[in-house]
Design an enzyme around this catalytic site. Structure first.
Site, PDB file in Angstrom:
ATOM      1  N   ASP A  12       0.874  -1.170   0.000  1.00 54.58           N
ATOM      2  CA  ASP A  12       0.000   0.000   0.000  1.00 54.58           C
ATOM      3  C   ASP A  12       0.910   1.218   0.000  1.00 54.58           C
ATOM      4  OD1 ASP A  12      -2.301   1.602   0.206  1.00 54.58           O
ATOM      5  OD2 ASP A  12      -2.084   1.734   2.380  1.00 54.58           O
ATOM      6  N   CYS A  75      -3.523  -1.133  -2.121  1.00 57.31           N
ATOM      7  CA  CYS A  75      -3.796   0.274  -2.413  1.00 57.31           C
ATOM      8  C   CYS A  75      -4.804   0.366  -3.566  1.00 57.31           C
ATOM      9  CB  CYS A  75      -2.494   0.968  -2.796  1.00 57.31           C
ATOM     10  SG  CYS A  75      -2.728   2.686  -3.278  1.00 57.31           S
ATOM     11  N   CYS A 185     -10.902   3.077  -0.862  1.00 60.72           N
ATOM     12  CA  CYS A 185      -9.621   3.625  -0.432  1.00 60.72           C
ATOM     13  C   CYS A 185      -9.257   2.934   0.869  1.00 60.72           C
ATOM     14  CB  CYS A 185      -9.742   5.135  -0.209  1.00 60.72           C
ATOM     15  SG  CYS A 185      -8.239   5.863   0.463  1.00 60.72           S
ATOM     16  N   HIS A 187      -7.815   3.933   3.390  1.00 60.76           N
ATOM     17  CA  HIS A 187      -7.933   4.715   4.615  1.00 60.76           C
ATOM     18  C   HIS A 187      -9.372   4.875   5.109  1.00 60.76           C
ATOM     19  CE1 HIS A 187      -3.822   5.691   3.733  1.00 60.76           C
ATOM     20  NE2 HIS A 187      -3.732   6.539   4.742  1.00 60.76           N
TER      21      HIS A 187
END
Ligand code: DGL
Length: 265
Positions: A12, A75, A185, A187
């Protein structure tokens, strides 16, 4: 020749892919893992396709030099821009996050699916194309949410500022009556508490981490061990050391990671 020994490699741009590592470990605890966070070059989400592709190929080559038996591109921006190139350049099977995330969204039966991700992921249209292919009857809208990555990095997953930013980005999708939102995503799962508050109880928040673990376990069953015996080692490599990584990694994994090494790739 199929390689059946060696660690599973995951990469990532930074810390968020640890959500994928965590899901993989829950599903395949006996495996050994090597996680590369390209923290020196984060963020990928604001960069051009060529640059992300170059970084992704670099990261994959690095993990392949560590004799991984399978590579997970955790990622979303790298998966969206470079999965085919990484797969073509790798001697081992490569799993991305786009298809597993799309399949997980389609099983919710939502007729309107929102995709939220970095500017790069949304611009690449990888999710939109995969949804059109796998769920042609579904309506799709995709919205970049660039402020979400710094908010997640700040640890503000349950915070009034994040609520306000989320309301700004997500109101159009909520007014359109999205039934599911793909958190495209790494995050965004870290912002789940604020996101849930803003979208309400009825919208499915789809995070691909467990779908990726299911894909690895089912599509590469000949390569991986799904038994729940002794836990395998996890080796974390970063291209830049940071206290921030350690803080968020500890929150994601539930413990302080050991074996962190800084590498030049
Ligand atoms: N890992 C990236 C992604 O999933 C988010 C962070 C970044 O922009 O590098 O798209």
């Amino acid at each position: 020749m199929t390689v059946t020994s060696g660690p599973i490699g995951i990469f990532d741009s930074g810390v968020g892919g640890l959500t994928v590592l965590k899901a993989l470990r829950e599903r395949m605890p006996g495996e050994q893992y090597i996680y590369l966070g390209d923290t020196a070059r984060l963020p990928y989400g604001t960069k051009t396709e060529d640059t992300v592709r170059r970084y992704a190929l670099n990261a994959a080559a690095h993990l392949n030099r560590h004799q991984v038996k399978l590579l997970v591109v955790a990622c979303n921006t790298a998966s969206s821009f470079a999965l085919n190139e990484v797969a073509a350049a790798s001697p081992v099977p490569v799993v991305g996050v786009v298809q597993p995330g799309v399949r997980a969204a389609l099983v919710t039966d939502a007729k309107r699916i929102g995709v939220i991700g970095t500017e790069g992921t949304i611009r690449s249209a990888a999710y939109q194309e995969s949804l059109a292919q796998l769920g042609p009857a579904v309506e799709v809208r995709a919205v970049p949410c660039p402020l979400f990555v710094p908010l997640a990095e700040e640890g503000w997953g349950d915070h009034p500022v994040t609520d306000q930013v989320a309301r700004h980005y997500l109101t159009p999708l909520l007014e359109w009556r999205a039934g599911a939102l793909i958190l495209a995503c790494t995050h965004y799962p870290l912002l789940r508490t604020s996101l849930r508050r803003v979208v309400g109880p009825d919208v499915h928040l789809v995070d691909s981490a467990s779908a990726v673990a299911d894909t690895v376990a089912s599509e590469h069953a000949e390569l991986v061990d799904t038994s729940h015996g002794k836990e395998g080692d996890v080796h974390i490599q970063l291209t830049d050391a940071s206290d921030r990584f350690l803080r968020i990694a500890t929150a994601i994994l539930g413990h302080k990671p050991d074996h962190i090494e800084v590498v030049d790739i």
